[in-house]
Write a protein that holds these residues in place. Structure first.
Motif, PDB file in Angstrom:
ATOM      1  N   LYS A 125       6.621 -10.528  18.479  1.00 15.17           N
ATOM      2  CA  LYS A 125       6.134  -9.330  18.704  1.00 15.17           C
ATOM      3  C   LYS A 125       4.670  -9.123  18.945  1.00 15.17           C
ATOM      4  CE  LYS A 125       8.470  -6.320  15.522  1.00 15.17           C
ATOM      5  NZ  LYS A 125       9.180  -5.752  14.596  1.00 15.17           N
ATOM      6  N   ASN A 136       9.925  -1.055  22.722  1.00 14.91           N
ATOM      7  CA  ASN A 136      11.095  -0.134  21.763  1.00 14.91           C
ATOM      8  C   ASN A 136      12.413  -0.808  21.045  1.00 14.91           C
ATOM      9  OD1 ASN A 136      11.301   2.721  21.323  1.00 14.91           O
ATOM     10  ND2 ASN A 136      12.583   3.072  23.189  1.00 14.91           N
ATOM     11  N   LYS A 137      12.761  -1.895  21.869  1.00 20.58           N
ATOM     12  CA  LYS A 137      13.984  -2.708  21.506  1.00 20.58           C
ATOM     13  C   LYS A 137      13.381  -3.282  20.150  1.00 20.58           C
ATOM     14  CE  LYS A 137      15.711  -4.794  25.393  1.00 20.58           C
ATOM     15  NZ  LYS A 137      16.177  -6.037  26.152  1.00 20.58           N
ATOM     16  N   TRP A 138      12.113  -3.779  20.278  1.00 22.64           N
ATOM     17  CA  TRP A 138      11.531  -4.601  18.829  1.00 22.64           C
ATOM     18  C   TRP A 138      10.774  -3.743  17.923  1.00 22.64           C
ATOM     19  CZ3 TRP A 138      12.678  -9.872  18.518  1.00 22.64           C
ATOM     20  CH2 TRP A 138      13.180 -10.495  19.819  1.00 22.64           C
ATOM     21  N   THR A 156       9.952  -0.501  27.402  1.00 20.15           N
ATOM     22  CA  THR A 156      11.365  -0.678  27.004  1.00 20.15           C
ATOM     23  C   THR A 156      11.511  -1.892  26.123  1.00 20.15           C
ATOM     24  OG1 THR A 156      12.018  -0.085  29.272  1.00 20.15           O
ATOM     25  CG2 THR A 156      13.832  -0.927  27.982  1.00 20.15           C
ATOM     26  N   GLU A 157      10.909  -3.028  26.060  1.00 19.16           N
ATOM     27  CA  GLU A 157      10.974  -4.097  25.392  1.00 19.16           C
ATOM     28  C   GLU A 157      10.419  -3.816  23.886  1.00 19.16           C
ATOM     29  OE1 GLU A 157      12.832  -6.445  26.361  1.00 19.16           O
ATOM     30  OE2 GLU A 157      12.522  -7.968  24.974  1.00 19.16           O
ATOM     31  N   GLU A 177      18.000 -13.467  23.164  1.00 18.45           N
ATOM     32  CA  GLU A 177      17.029 -12.054  23.281  1.00 18.45           C
ATOM     33  C   GLU A 177      15.826 -12.146  23.966  1.00 18.45           C
ATOM     34  OE1 GLU A 177      18.205 -13.672  20.594  1.00 18.45           O
ATOM     35  OE2 GLU A 177      16.962 -13.691  19.023  1.00 18.45           O
TER      36      GLU A 177
END
Ligand code: NSP
Length: 229
Positions: A49, A105-107, A102-103, A168
């Motif tokens: 992250k 957001n996912k994390w 987008t990524e 992932e």
């Protein structure tokens, strides 16, 4: 001069000669412990992250840098094909920025709250220095090729056979490790080699120093994630 003569003699490019000469540092940038931890599946979420959030900021600074290389190509290049290659790279950065959003957001990362760490600020500072009209096209294109190639070689390693990259993270690795990105890096390398072949000794020295600087900044960039190990 001696290195250039050697490269000419062997009919290989200057960049290949430099990568051999500076193999240790290059491996440090492309086989960093963070990359190894992705490849062997031991990476922790916080490290990933941190990298993701910091790289989003880096890529935002990378766009004007690539634009500045495009301007230099238009003004200084003797080959019209350079502009197409650089323009293609710039166009894909739009998609890359969307992907980061987008990524993130996912994390569960709020990108508007991300503060650049010192290593990131230093690297963006290097990009900014290259945006100056005084920075030569040869030096800037060498940096551009090296920056893209470090990611290509690093992430390609994470999707090679035998890698245990967590599912992932696969998409991230494919983004830079795929064959098309590899071909694009090869095109940048061909441009850099052509420019370096015609460069003065002084310019050659500057480009080699720039390559080393890029590699050192890449290592420092990966190191930021180690704060979370
Ligand atoms: C630090 C860094 N280096 C290279 C890349 C590949 N454009 C990147 N996204 N971030």
């Amino acid at each position: 001069m001696e290195e250039k003569a050697k490269a000419e003699q062997k009919k290989i490019g200057m960049t290949e000669t430099w990568l051999k000469k500076h193999r240790l540092l290059y491996n440090g940038a492309t086989r960093h412990p963070l990359i190894i931890s992705i490849r062997d599946g031991t990476i922790n979420t916080a490290s990933f992250k941190t990298w993701l959030a910091q790289d989003y900021l880096f890529v935002r600074a990378f766009v004007p840098f690539v634009a500045s290389v495009l301007i230099k190509a238009w003004k200084e290049s003797d080959c019209s094909g350079d502009m197409e290659v650089i323009l293609g790279g710039m166009a894909s950065l739009e998609d890359e920025i969307s992907w980061f959003k987008t990524e993130a957001n996912k994390w569960g990362i709020s990108l508007s709250d991300v503060v650049p760490q010192q290593a990131n600020k230093n690297y963006c500072g290097l990009l900014e220095s290259l945006m100056s009209p005084d920075a030569e096209y040869t030096v800037a294109i060498t940096a551009f090729w090296a920056i893209e190639t470090v990611y290509q070689e690093s992430f390609a390693h994470c999707i090679e056979e035998g890698s245990k990259t967590p599912p992932e993270l696969k998409e991230t690795c494919v983004r830079w490790g795929n064959e098309a990105f590899g071909k694009y890096c090869q095109s940048l390398q061909n441009i850099a080699n052509r420019c370096l072949q015609k460069a003065s000794d002084e310019e050659l020295k500057k480009a080699e120093v720039m390559l080393l600087s890029v590699l050192e900044h890449e290592v420092e960039f990966w190191n930021m994630s180690r704060g979370n190990v």
